[in-house]
Design a protein around this motif. Structure first.
Motif, PDB file in Angstrom:
ATOM      1  N   SER A   7      39.162  19.216  41.159  1.00 39.36           N
ATOM      2  CA  SER A   7      38.645  19.424  42.699  1.00 39.36           C
ATOM      3  C   SER A   7      37.799  20.758  43.034  1.00 39.36           C
ATOM      4  N   ALA A   8      37.866  21.749  41.820  1.00 38.55           N
ATOM      5  CA  ALA A   8      37.173  22.760  41.880  1.00 38.55           C
ATOM      6  C   ALA A   8      36.249  23.313  40.972  1.00 38.55           C
ATOM      7  N   HIS A   9      35.233  24.184  41.149  1.00 37.92           N
ATOM      8  CA  HIS A   9      34.465  24.799  40.088  1.00 37.92           C
ATOM      9  C   HIS A   9      35.160  25.495  39.247  1.00 37.92           C
ATOM     10  N   GLU A  10      34.952  25.297  37.770  1.00 39.15           N
ATOM     11  CA  GLU A  10      35.693  25.907  36.804  1.00 39.15           C
ATOM     12  C   GLU A  10      34.882  27.158  36.469  1.00 39.15           C
ATOM     13  N   ASP A  11      35.341  28.230  37.027  1.00 42.77           N
ATOM     14  CA  ASP A  11      34.760  29.608  36.384  1.00 42.77           C
ATOM     15  C   ASP A  11      36.058  30.498  36.039  1.00 42.77           C
ATOM     16  N   GLN A  12      35.835  31.337  35.203  1.00 39.65           N
ATOM     17  CA  GLN A  12      37.055  32.106  34.360  1.00 39.65           C
ATOM     18  C   GLN A  12      38.212  32.236  35.176  1.00 39.65           C
ATOM     19  N   SER A  38      47.828  37.942  46.706  1.00 40.95           N
ATOM     20  CA  SER A  38      46.603  38.758  46.308  1.00 40.95           C
ATOM     21  C   SER A  38      45.451  37.755  45.819  1.00 40.95           C
ATOM     22  N   SER A  39      44.406  38.058  46.219  1.00 39.60           N
ATOM     23  CA  SER A  39      42.828  37.344  46.042  1.00 39.60           C
ATOM     24  C   SER A  39      42.098  38.249  45.213  1.00 39.60           C
ATOM     25  N   PHE A  40      41.221  37.577  44.428  1.00 37.83           N
ATOM     26  CA  PHE A  40      40.322  38.113  43.548  1.00 37.83           C
ATOM     27  C   PHE A  40      38.898  37.427  43.284  1.00 37.83           C
ATOM     28  N   ASP A  41      37.995  38.083  43.459  1.00 41.15           N
ATOM     29  CA  ASP A  41      36.739  37.377  43.428  1.00 41.15           C
ATOM     30  C   ASP A  41      36.094  37.004  42.103  1.00 41.15           C
ATOM     31  N   SER A  42      36.873  37.771  40.887  1.00 46.37           N
ATOM     32  CA  SER A  42      36.349  37.455  39.782  1.00 46.37           C
ATOM     33  C   SER A  42      37.401  37.695  38.707  1.00 46.37           C
ATOM     34  N   LYS A  44      37.176  39.297  36.040  1.00 48.66           N
ATOM     35  CA  LYS A  44      37.201  40.829  35.777  1.00 48.66           C
ATOM     36  C   LYS A  44      37.996  41.769  36.732  1.00 48.66           C
ATOM     37  N   GLU A  45      37.793  41.490  37.876  1.00 50.04           N
ATOM     38  CA  GLU A  45      38.461  42.084  39.032  1.00 50.04           C
ATOM     39  C   GLU A  45      40.155  42.035  38.826  1.00 50.04           C
ATOM     40  N   LEU A  46      40.511  40.648  38.645  1.00 51.11           N
ATOM     41  CA  LEU A  46      41.935  40.623  38.327  1.00 51.11           C
ATOM     42  C   LEU A  46      42.381  41.391  37.028  1.00 51.11           C
ATOM     43  N   VAL A  47      41.715  41.422  36.029  1.00 52.24           N
ATOM     44  CA  VAL A  47      41.926  42.125  34.910  1.00 52.24           C
ATOM     45  C   VAL A  47      42.048  43.727  35.231  1.00 52.24           C
ATOM     46  N   GLN A  48      41.134  44.034  36.097  1.00 53.50           N
ATOM     47  CA  GLN A  48      41.054  45.635  36.602  1.00 53.50           C
ATOM     48  C   GLN A  48      42.382  45.853  37.150  1.00 53.50           C
ATOM     49  N   TRP A  49      42.865  45.012  38.087  1.00 56.07           N
ATOM     50  CA  TRP A  49      43.899  45.184  39.023  1.00 56.07           C
ATOM     51  C   TRP A  49      45.307  45.025  38.124  1.00 56.07           C
ATOM     52  N   ILE A  50      45.243  44.293  37.037  1.00 58.80           N
ATOM     53  CA  ILE A  50      46.552  44.182  36.256  1.00 58.80           C
ATOM     54  C   ILE A  50      46.851  45.433  35.625  1.00 58.80           C
ATOM     55  N   PHE A  51      45.621  45.958  35.066  1.00 56.30           N
ATOM     56  CA  PHE A  51      45.640  47.203  34.325  1.00 56.30           C
ATOM     57  C   PHE A  51      46.106  48.537  35.312  1.00 56.30           C
ATOM     58  N   GLN A  52      45.617  48.522  36.366  1.00 56.75           N
ATOM     59  CA  GLN A  52      45.627  49.634  37.457  1.00 56.75           C
ATOM     60  C   GLN A  52      47.000  49.570  37.845  1.00 56.75           C
TER      61      GLN A  52
END
Length: 224
Positions: A7-12, A38-42, A44-52
């Motif tokens: 039901s959704a577009h499969e991005d990363q 929390s919501s993320f646009d990509s 990459k943004e999720l990974v950055q947030w995880i590490f930060q």
């Protein structure tokens, strides 16, 4: 479209994190409660947030790899880990790797008053880890004896996996030279060396390589 929810577009980000079909995998509220807030646009943004925010970065990496691997297996109609078990399987993989990582500094893992042990890691031709093993011995041995026992277990483990062509690496120069030169010693280590030589007959060919102690370890980048 996403193969899981349809039901959704499969991005990363969707495929590895936000797809509702992954809820059972990311269900540990104590670790991943922010997934619902929390919501993320990509991705990459999720990974950055995880590490930060230092949100269990290593476990996150293993779980994401496990999800990616599972989805590829499903797509190719291959056997795959059940989603209900994937989170625990990821934790087990990380704990096993961390135990091996600690154990290989140096190769002789531990030698307490009443037992000894060693770690075994098998890599493919690209250097990626494909199998690992921790072996306990029921009594305390001298360091060189543990090295020889570990070498024998190395070859036994490789044979169990059906590997025929291999290089046995170790940081004990004395052991590697003894195996290369084929000399016979009547000491206890000599008898153990005979066991290693017997197991070596399974392999065609078998080479021996000495590596320095600081090089005889595993890092996260080598995990396949």
């Amino acid at each position: 479209m996403c193969d899981l929810c349809k039901s959704a577009h499969e991005d990363q980000l969707h495929a590895l994190w936000s797809c509702p079909e992954l809820d059972v995998i990311w269900s540990d509220v104590s670790a991943w409660s922010f997934r619902m807030t929390s919501s993320f646009d990509s991705f990459k943004e999720l990974v950055q947030w995880i590490f930060q925010n230092q949100k269990q970065q290593k476990l996150f990496a293993v779980m994401v790899w496990s999800i990616w691997s599972q989805q590829n297996q499903i797509r190719l109609h291959q056997p795959s880990c059940n989603s209900h078990l994937l989170a625990q399987t990821s934790k087990d993989r990380l704990e096993e790797f961390q135990a091996i990582q600690l154990s290989l500094k140096p190769r002789t893992v531990f030698s307490e008053s009443n037992f000894s042990g060693a770690g075994v890691v098998i890599r493919n031709h690209q250097g990626f880890v494909i199998a690992s093993l921790l072996q306990n011995f029921s009594q305390a041995f001298a360091p060189l004896e543990v090295e020889v026992l570990a070498a024998a277990r190395d070859l036994e483990f490789a044979a169990e996996l059906g590997i025929k062509h291999t290089v046995l690496e170790g940081d004990s120069l004395m052991l590697i030279q003894a195996l290369k030169n084929g000399y016979v010693d009547l000491s206890p280590c000599g008898l153990l060396l005979d066991d290693v030589r017997y197991r070596s007959n399974f392999f065609t060919p078998l080479h021996y390589s000495h590596v320095k102690r600081e090089g005889n370890k595993v890092d996260l980048a080598s995990v396949s």
